[in-house]
Design an enzyme around this catalytic site. Structure first.
Site, PDB file in Angstrom:
ATOM      1  N   PRO A  88       0.817  -1.219   0.000  1.00 15.91           N
ATOM      2  CA  PRO A  88       0.000   0.000   0.000  1.00 15.91           C
ATOM      3  C   PRO A  88       0.848   1.267   0.000  1.00 15.91           C
ATOM      4  CG  PRO A  88      -0.147  -1.149   2.128  1.00 15.91           C
ATOM      5  CD  PRO A  88       0.623  -2.038   1.202  1.00 15.91           C
ATOM      6  N   GLU A 115       2.415  -8.122   8.251  1.00 17.85           N
ATOM      7  CA  GLU A 115       2.805  -6.699   8.213  1.00 17.85           C
ATOM      8  C   GLU A 115       3.557  -6.362   6.934  1.00 17.85           C
ATOM      9  OE1 GLU A 115       1.768  -4.346  10.177  1.00 17.85           O
ATOM     10  OE2 GLU A 115       0.684  -5.879  11.293  1.00 17.85           O
ATOM     11  N   ARG A 153      -4.465  -7.661 -20.592  1.00 21.16           N
ATOM     12  CA  ARG A 153      -5.384  -7.317 -21.683  1.00 21.16           C
ATOM     13  C   ARG A 153      -4.761  -6.366 -22.697  1.00 21.16           C
ATOM     14  NH1 ARG A 153      -8.502  -2.888 -21.020  1.00 21.16           N
ATOM     15  NH2 ARG A 153     -10.431  -3.762 -21.854  1.00 21.16           N
ATOM     16  N   ASP A 168     -10.979   2.267 -24.523  1.00 20.78           N
ATOM     17  CA  ASP A 168     -11.368   2.177 -23.112  1.00 20.78           C
ATOM     18  C   ASP A 168     -11.018   3.452 -22.347  1.00 20.78           C
ATOM     19  OD1 ASP A 168     -12.450  -0.350 -23.039  1.00 20.78           O
ATOM     20  OD2 ASP A 168     -10.502  -1.313 -22.800  1.00 20.78           O
TER      21      ASP A 168
HETATM   22  C1  LIG Z   1      -1.838  -6.070   5.790  1.00 18.27           C
HETATM   23  S1  LIG Z   1      -0.857  -5.604   4.412  1.00 18.27           S
HETATM   24  C2  LIG Z   1       0.536  -4.861   5.176  1.00 18.27           C
HETATM   25  C3  LIG Z   1       0.393  -3.392   5.337  1.00 18.27           C
HETATM   26  C4  LIG Z   1       1.616  -2.722   5.914  1.00 18.27           C
HETATM   27  N1  LIG Z   1       1.813  -3.098   7.268  1.00 18.27           N
HETATM   28  C5  LIG Z   1       1.460  -1.214   5.831  1.00 18.27           C
HETATM   29  O1  LIG Z   1       0.797  -0.635   6.687  1.00 18.27           O
HETATM   30  O2  LIG Z   1       1.962  -0.587   4.845  1.00 18.27           O
HETATM   31  C6  LIG Z   1      -0.228  -7.127   3.831  1.00 18.27           C
HETATM   32  C7  LIG Z   1       0.176  -7.158   2.381  1.00 18.27           C
HETATM   33  O3  LIG Z   1      -0.952  -6.887   1.575  1.00 18.27           O
HETATM   34  C8  LIG Z   1      -0.547  -6.265   0.370  1.00 18.27           C
HETATM   35  N2  LIG Z   1      -1.340  -5.035   0.208  1.00 18.27           N
HETATM   36  C9  LIG Z   1      -2.179  -4.507   1.122  1.00 18.27           C
HETATM   37  N3  LIG Z   1      -2.786  -3.405   0.658  1.00 18.27           N
HETATM   38  C10 LIG Z   1      -2.327  -3.221  -0.602  1.00 18.27           C
HETATM   39  C11 LIG Z   1      -2.577  -2.257  -1.608  1.00 18.27           C
HETATM   40  N4  LIG Z   1      -3.412  -1.228  -1.411  1.00 18.27           N
HETATM   41  N5  LIG Z   1      -1.923  -2.385  -2.781  1.00 18.27           N
HETATM   42  C12 LIG Z   1      -1.064  -3.404  -2.996  1.00 18.27           C
HETATM   43  N6  LIG Z   1      -0.795  -4.358  -2.069  1.00 18.27           N
HETATM   44  C13 LIG Z   1      -1.407  -4.276  -0.894  1.00 18.27           C
HETATM   45  C14 LIG Z   1       0.959  -6.024   0.458  1.00 18.27           C
HETATM   46  O4  LIG Z   1       1.617  -7.033  -0.280  1.00 18.27           O
HETATM   47  C15 LIG Z   1       1.209  -6.150   1.942  1.00 18.27           C
HETATM   48  O5  LIG Z   1       2.531  -6.599   2.216  1.00 18.27           O
END
Ligand SMILES: C[S@@+](CC[C@H](N)C(=O)[O-])C[C@H]1O[C@@H](n2cnc3c(N)ncnc32)[C@H](O)[C@@H]1O
Length: 248
Positions: A88, A115, A153, A168
């Site tokens: 994220p 995490e 795609r 698109d």
């Molecule tokens: C619970 S999340 C970890 C979040 C992290 N502790 C933080 O606050 O930045 C677990 C995993 O989900 C994925 N993930 C969660 N949200 C995401 C998003 N918005 N975009 C891409 N991957 C995401 C990532 O690979 C991440 O390591």
């Protein structure tokens, strides 16, 4: 194009990659997608892939060694692959990124859990970090699937006769025009007459204006970077004038 996904839950990829357009594209050899279990590269009887965070706190962190071994093994057979971490905290994935990534020969997606990854994975193995939006998922797998779908795609041959990505939304920086199909009248609403006219120039003009109108209403910030002709600009100015204060 070759895509490898490193995940603790490869089963999550089975059905999405078996069905519909992606399933057919993979069967036809336009792209290959392999999901690998990071646990296969973990050592010891319990094949542990996570551990408690240094410094304390809630949650577990994905250990660096199994992830590094997984990435390096895949890269041995595909050195040109670009390594993408789902997080994220990454750059927000957009259509322009999908277009750029669709031109790469190979991609490796790293899906986090808990995490997320030990920070040293990011600094030593990752080429790009992507987020699919400002919210937190339980794991990177849905994010990888979103990116794979949007990228695949655009790979030549994948969409086949089922449509073109060129008109698109976002392809030319604007939202797409609205679509209609039979019947001509449904629940009191008629298909716009121009679409029934057979006049291709008039249809193209109507569609372009709908794109401009929609984008202006829903995503006005996109207009700042879209490639707009003089005619587009004039039409937008007309909309602007029509929005002006009511005349006395
Ligand atoms: C619970 S999340 C970890 C979040 C992290 N502790 C933080 O606050 O930045 C677990 C995993 O989900 C994925 N993930 C969660 N949200 C995401 C998003 N918005 N975009 C891409 N991957 C995401 C990532 O690979 C991440 O390591």
């Amino acid at each position: 194009m070759r895509i490898d996904v490193l995940t603790l839950f490869p089963g999550l990829f089975e059905s999405p990659l078996r069905e519909s357009i992606l399933g057919r594209a993979i069967a036809a050899g336009h792209l290959s997608v392999q999901a690998h279990n990071i646990r296969d590269w973990a050592e010891g009887r319990h094949q542990v892939t996570d551990d408690a965070p240094y410094g304390g706190g809630d949650g577990m962190v994905m250990k660096p060694e199994p992830v590094a071994r997984a990435v390096r093994t895949v890269k041995q057979s595909c050195p040109e692959a670009m390594v993408i971490m789902l997080t994220p905290q990454g750059r927000t994935f957009r259509q322009a990124d999908a277009e750029m990534l669709a031109r790469r020969p190979a991609l490796i997606f790293l899906c986090g859990r808990y995490e997320g990854f030990d920070e040293r994975i990011r600094t030593s193995l990752v080429d790009a970090e992507y987020s699919i939006g400002d919210y937190v998922l339980t794991g990177g797998e849905p994010a990888a699937l979103v990116m794979i779908d949007a990228i695949a795609r655009l790979v030549p041959g994948v969409l086949g006769s089922e449509g073109s990505a060129q008109s698109d939304s976002f392809a030319d920086g604007l939202l797409e025009y609205p679509h209609y199909t039979r019947p001509v009248e449904w629940e009191g609403q008629r298909v716009p007459e121009v679409l029934l006219s057979g006049n291709h120039a008039a249809i193209a003009r109507w569609r372009r204006r709908q794109q401009l109108r929609r984008t202006r209403e829903r995503r006005p910030e996109l207009l700042a970077t879209a490639a707009l002709s003089d005619e587009d600009q004039e039409f937008l100015q007309t909309l602007e004038r029509n929005d002006g204060p009511e005349q006395g």
